[in-house]
Design a protein around this motif. Structure first.
Motif, PDB file in Angstrom:
ATOM      1  N   PRO A 196      -3.132 -20.532 -77.683  1.00 34.60           N
ATOM      2  CA  PRO A 196      -2.436 -20.902 -76.439  1.00 34.60           C
ATOM      3  C   PRO A 196      -1.820 -19.701 -75.731  1.00 34.60           C
ATOM      4  O   PRO A 196      -1.590 -18.650 -76.356  1.00 34.60           O
ATOM      5  CB  PRO A 196      -1.360 -21.882 -76.921  1.00 34.60           C
ATOM      6  CG  PRO A 196      -1.178 -21.576 -78.365  1.00 34.60           C
ATOM      7  CD  PRO A 196      -2.507 -21.112 -78.875  1.00 34.60           C
ATOM      8  N   TYR A 203       4.458 -22.481 -81.458  1.00 40.01           N
ATOM      9  CA  TYR A 203       3.661 -22.084 -82.619  1.00 40.01           C
ATOM     10  C   TYR A 203       4.055 -20.697 -83.130  1.00 40.01           C
ATOM     11  O   TYR A 203       4.100 -20.448 -84.339  1.00 40.01           O
ATOM     12  CB  TYR A 203       2.176 -22.108 -82.276  1.00 40.01           C
ATOM     13  CG  TYR A 203       1.528 -23.471 -82.361  1.00 40.01           C
ATOM     14  CD1 TYR A 203       1.424 -24.132 -83.572  1.00 40.01           C
ATOM     15  CD2 TYR A 203       1.013 -24.099 -81.223  1.00 40.01           C
ATOM     16  CE1 TYR A 203       0.818 -25.384 -83.663  1.00 40.01           C
ATOM     17  CE2 TYR A 203       0.413 -25.351 -81.304  1.00 40.01           C
ATOM     18  CZ  TYR A 203       0.318 -25.988 -82.524  1.00 40.01           C
ATOM     19  OH  TYR A 203      -0.268 -27.225 -82.615  1.00 40.01           O
ATOM     20  N   HIS A 224       2.065 -29.157 -81.889  1.00 37.81           N
ATOM     21  CA  HIS A 224       2.530 -28.848 -80.523  1.00 37.81           C
ATOM     22  C   HIS A 224       1.314 -28.922 -79.603  1.00 37.81           C
ATOM     23  O   HIS A 224       0.286 -28.322 -79.887  1.00 37.81           O
ATOM     24  CB  HIS A 224       3.161 -27.456 -80.458  1.00 37.81           C
ATOM     25  CG  HIS A 224       4.226 -27.226 -81.487  1.00 37.81           C
ATOM     26  ND1 HIS A 224       5.421 -27.895 -81.490  1.00 37.81           N
ATOM     27  CD2 HIS A 224       4.248 -26.393 -82.572  1.00 37.81           C
ATOM     28  CE1 HIS A 224       6.153 -27.490 -82.507  1.00 37.81           C
ATOM     29  NE2 HIS A 224       5.464 -26.591 -83.184  1.00 37.81           N
ATOM     30  N   ARG A 225       1.432 -29.648 -78.498  1.00 37.05           N
ATOM     31  CA  ARG A 225       0.256 -29.905 -77.668  1.00 37.05           C
ATOM     32  C   ARG A 225       0.474 -29.487 -76.218  1.00 37.05           C
ATOM     33  O   ARG A 225       1.604 -29.423 -75.743  1.00 37.05           O
ATOM     34  CB  ARG A 225      -0.123 -31.391 -77.751  1.00 37.05           C
ATOM     35  CG  ARG A 225      -0.425 -31.835 -79.174  1.00 37.05           C
ATOM     36  CD  ARG A 225      -0.782 -33.292 -79.284  1.00 37.05           C
ATOM     37  NE  ARG A 225      -1.010 -33.667 -80.678  1.00 37.05           N
ATOM     38  CZ  ARG A 225      -1.365 -34.872 -81.103  1.00 37.05           C
ATOM     39  NH1 ARG A 225      -1.566 -35.841 -80.207  1.00 37.05           N
ATOM     40  NH2 ARG A 225      -1.534 -35.112 -82.391  1.00 37.05           N
ATOM     41  N   GLU A 248       4.889 -22.786 -73.369  1.00 32.93           N
ATOM     42  CA  GLU A 248       5.845 -23.450 -74.252  1.00 32.93           C
ATOM     43  C   GLU A 248       5.192 -23.781 -75.598  1.00 32.93           C
ATOM     44  O   GLU A 248       5.807 -23.615 -76.656  1.00 32.93           O
ATOM     45  CB  GLU A 248       6.374 -24.733 -73.601  1.00 32.93           C
ATOM     46  CG  GLU A 248       7.318 -24.502 -72.430  1.00 32.93           C
ATOM     47  CD  GLU A 248       6.612 -24.028 -71.170  1.00 32.93           C
ATOM     48  OE1 GLU A 248       5.367 -24.218 -71.085  1.00 32.93           O
ATOM     49  OE2 GLU A 248       7.283 -23.474 -70.279  1.00 32.93           O
ATOM     50  N   THR A 249       3.943 -24.228 -75.537  1.00 35.71           N
ATOM     51  CA  THR A 249       3.218 -24.533 -76.778  1.00 35.71           C
ATOM     52  C   THR A 249       2.971 -23.259 -77.574  1.00 35.71           C
ATOM     53  O   THR A 249       3.148 -23.224 -78.796  1.00 35.71           O
ATOM     54  CB  THR A 249       1.875 -25.216 -76.458  1.00 35.71           C
ATOM     55  OG1 THR A 249       2.124 -26.413 -75.733  1.00 35.71           O
ATOM     56  CG2 THR A 249       1.116 -25.548 -77.726  1.00 35.71           C
ATOM     57  N   THR A 264      -3.844 -26.978 -79.632  1.00 31.58           N
ATOM     58  CA  THR A 264      -3.117 -27.564 -78.500  1.00 31.58           C
ATOM     59  C   THR A 264      -3.601 -28.966 -78.154  1.00 31.58           C
ATOM     60  O   THR A 264      -3.025 -29.629 -77.295  1.00 31.58           O
ATOM     61  CB  THR A 264      -3.253 -26.673 -77.248  1.00 31.58           C
ATOM     62  OG1 THR A 264      -4.640 -26.592 -76.875  1.00 31.58           O
ATOM     63  CG2 THR A 264      -2.732 -25.270 -77.513  1.00 31.58           C
ATOM     64  N   TYR A 268       0.810 -16.836 -77.130  1.00 32.21           N
ATOM     65  CA  TYR A 268       0.938 -16.923 -78.590  1.00 32.21           C
ATOM     66  C   TYR A 268       0.766 -15.559 -79.268  1.00 32.21           C
ATOM     67  O   TYR A 268       1.634 -15.122 -80.025  1.00 32.21           O
ATOM     68  CB  TYR A 268      -0.089 -17.911 -79.141  1.00 32.21           C
ATOM     69  CG  TYR A 268      -0.087 -18.009 -80.655  1.00 32.21           C
ATOM     70  CD1 TYR A 268       0.931 -18.679 -81.320  1.00 32.21           C
ATOM     71  CD2 TYR A 268      -1.106 -17.434 -81.421  1.00 32.21           C
ATOM     72  CE1 TYR A 268       0.944 -18.771 -82.708  1.00 32.21           C
ATOM     73  CE2 TYR A 268      -1.107 -17.530 -82.805  1.00 32.21           C
ATOM     74  CZ  TYR A 268      -0.077 -18.194 -83.443  1.00 32.21           C
ATOM     75  OH  TYR A 268      -0.073 -18.273 -84.817  1.00 32.21           O
TER      76      TYR A 268
END
Length: 605
Positions: A391, A359, A348-349, A354-355, A343, A394
């Motif tokens: 994240p 992923y 994607h950061r 949302e991140t 992240t 995930y």
């Protein structure tokens, strides 16, 4: 045409040098030239083809054939045997050398055509193969800033006898151990350690080194209770689990009390690699029995992950692939790799759902393409990948999509388990998920070899349906179980779960203060006593990795008798994973050491 006649004419002087010269200079009409001359010219072409074919690669052979095939066309256009030879040769030479240049440019990269993913074969990989703790840096590669900082490094004087002893041991190791077995600080004569106590390593001269990277000795080196348990058990008997011993069941009962109720079945082994290898077997068996996933042997793993050194695990450990220097592809035929969910510097950061969802969509895509894979495996924090925390959301998304298509999910807790997270005994619990299988190892016996797999009962039953007995000679032996039981007791009695949380937050607070002063500290991350510091060129302006600064800090600390390691795909992350018994004294020593190292590079104030 009789070839014997041609030979005899050649031997008899029928083809003089003068006639051959006239032929090449086009003083002889090629259309009326003797059959013998045409045959000789053709033979020379075939001899040339044969010789060059032996010398060049397949692509070069194809170029050669194309150029020679063009010879008749050139001859018809120019009516010159000289040009017929020279023009195709020139074309071939140009294309061949252009091909070589192109090959050189691309030799450092390997392209996975199925996934369209490029794996860069960095120069540093050669160094990485020597061991991730202390990668060698050629002095010629150092920047002026680092060279200057090294000059100001306050090295503690080392006993000459210890240096000589270290070099002697390294010399003997190099002759008797495999050449790819690494040694910490090999360039400086190694580090001879003969004793441990709590949070410290001790050399033969009695010098104490702060251990910041040993998550194996979870409850501290030579903990009295653990040592006593081992001595007592060894003085009685060491026997395998086919015999009944009270310590075996006592340990299993205490171990299962640390897990969610769904995880109720245990297999005991000797190492983390053995645990993950068994977990993979069990997962594939259950996926096959369920009969939903069309690819029950396929495995999805994370980029830069490391799961162990057996053949089956190297095939799903990208961290190991990137160390190779032989150009071979070590990715398994059933392996699918998804992006490391970084992240901070990843594709994607941001630390948000949302991140995590972005992923996890990579996992979803693979599951849809394959109509279901057998296994998804992930470390709860990707350690060798640079202490990368997963994240929010995930794991939950990945678990749902894999299970929904007949797959099995594995949580690799070999580095992160046993109270290290500070909030929960097992790190996967911080994500609010329950895997089908959990593997554990390193800290289990505080250095004594014991590890294991815990899974759901129905998963274990699928594994047993083959009828093949699972037996492990040393897995779960009475001595190992006695020691492992004492480790669980110490964690509870000394409240090390809370201690990991408190000291971990204390260290993070100190690192964040340093981050405000030094722009090279890009990210401070982790939880409990499993933390990472990522170094970049500039947190504000340039997030490129700065492995040089990271290496300098590691080396600087070594001369302050503080032992840390670095890792990550770009070798720019310092890993902090000390014994769980650390107190603020040890934390302050580490923070002061890092501050001194950074001050040497870039003075503040």
């Amino acid at each position: 045409m009789n070839f014997t006649n041609v030979t005899s004419q050649w031997q008899g002087g029928g083809f003089s040098l003068e006639s051959l010269t006239k032929f090449m200079e086009h003083k002889v009409d090629p259309y009326t030239a003797s059959g013998e001359m045409k045959l000789i010219a053709t033979s020379l072409c075939f001899i040339l083809v044969a010789m060059l074919s032996l010398a060049f690669s397949d692509r070069s052979k194809c170029l050669l054939v194309l150029c020679i095939s063009a010879a008749p066309l050139v001859h018809d256009l120019f009516h010159s045997y000289m040009l017929t030879f020279m023009i195709p040769s020139g074309i071939f030479s140009s294309l061949y050398f252009a091909l070589r240049v192109d090959v050189k440019k691309n030799r450092a990269a390997k392209v996975d055509s199925k996934e369209g993913k490029k794996t860069t074969m960095r120069k540093q990989n050669r160094k990485h193969a020597r061991g991730s703790f202390l990668l060698h840096t050629d002095p010629k590669e150092l920047s002026k800033t680092i060279k200057s900082a090294r000059m100001s490094m306050k090295q503690i004087e080392t006993d000459t006898k210890l240096i000589e002893l270290g070099r002697e041991l390294i010399s003997k190791r190099s002759k008797s151990l495999g050449p790819n077995v690494s040694c910490f600080y090999a360039d400086e004569g190694g580090l001879v350690i003969t004793k441990g106590e709590g949070s410290y390593l001790i050399d033969p001269a009695g010098n104490r080194y702060l251990d910041c990277c040993n998550n194996v000795a979870a409850v501290g080196h030579s903990h009295p209770k653990v040592v006593k348990a081992g001595i007592n058990a060894l003085s009685e008997i060491q026997t395998n689990s086919r015999f009944l011993h009270p310590s075996h069941q006592r340990y299993i009962d205490k171990l299962l009390n640390t897990f969610p109720a769904e995880l109720d079945t245990v297999y005991l082994v000797n190492s983390g690699s053995e645990a993950n290898d068994l977990a993979l077997r069990i997962a594939r068996a259950h996926a096959d029995v369920q009969g939903i996933a069309t690819k029950p042997n396929d495995v999805i793993c994370l980029d830069s992950a490391y799961h162990g050194h057996t053949q089956s695990l190297v095939e799903i450990s990208p961290y190991k692939w990137y160390q190779n220097i032989d150009g071979k592809d070590y990715k398994g035929p059933h392996t699918h790799v998804v992006s490391l969910p970084d992240t901070f510097r990843g594709k994607h950061r941001g630390w948000n759902k949302e991140t995590g969802l972005a992923y996890s969509n990579e996992v979803k895509d693979i599951v849809e393409e394959t109509n279901g894979v057998g296994v998804f495996i992930a470390e709860s924090v990707v350690g060798c990948g640079g202490q990368v925390c997963l994240p929010p959301g995930y794991l939950a998304e990945c678990y749902d999509v894999v299970r929904g298509n007949g797959g099995v999910v594995i949580a690799d807790e070999i580095q992160t388990g046993f109270a290290r997270s500070g909030e929960h005994f097992w790190h996967f619990q911080t994500y609010g998920v329950v895997p089908d299988i959990v593997s554990f190892g390193k800290p289990c016996g505080n250095g004594y070899p014991i590890a294991g797999v815990v899974c759901k009962r129905e998963v274990a039953e699928s594994f047993a349906k083959s009828g093949i007995e699972y037996f492990n000679t040393y897995g779960g032996n009475s001595v190992a179980c006695s020691i492992a039981e004492s480790v669980l007791d110490v964690i509870e009695e000394e409240n090390l779960l809370k201690n990991a949380n408190d000291i971990g937050k204390y260290i993070v607070d100190g690192l964040l203060r340093l981050q405000n002063d030094y722009d090279c500290i890009g990210d401070v991350r982790g939880q409990g006593l499993f933390l990472g510091i990522e170094f970049v060129v500039s947190r504000q302006h340039d997030l490129r990795p700065d492995a040089e600064v990271c290496k300098f800090v590691v080396d600087f600390l070594r001369y302050q008798r503080i032992i840390v390691s670095r890792d990550g795909p770009d070798h720019n992350v310092i890993k902090i994973k000390p014994p769980l018994v650390w107190q603020k004294t040890e934390a302050d020593t580490l923070l002061a050491g890092i501050a001194s190292a950074l001050q040497a590079i870039n003075p503040v104030g």
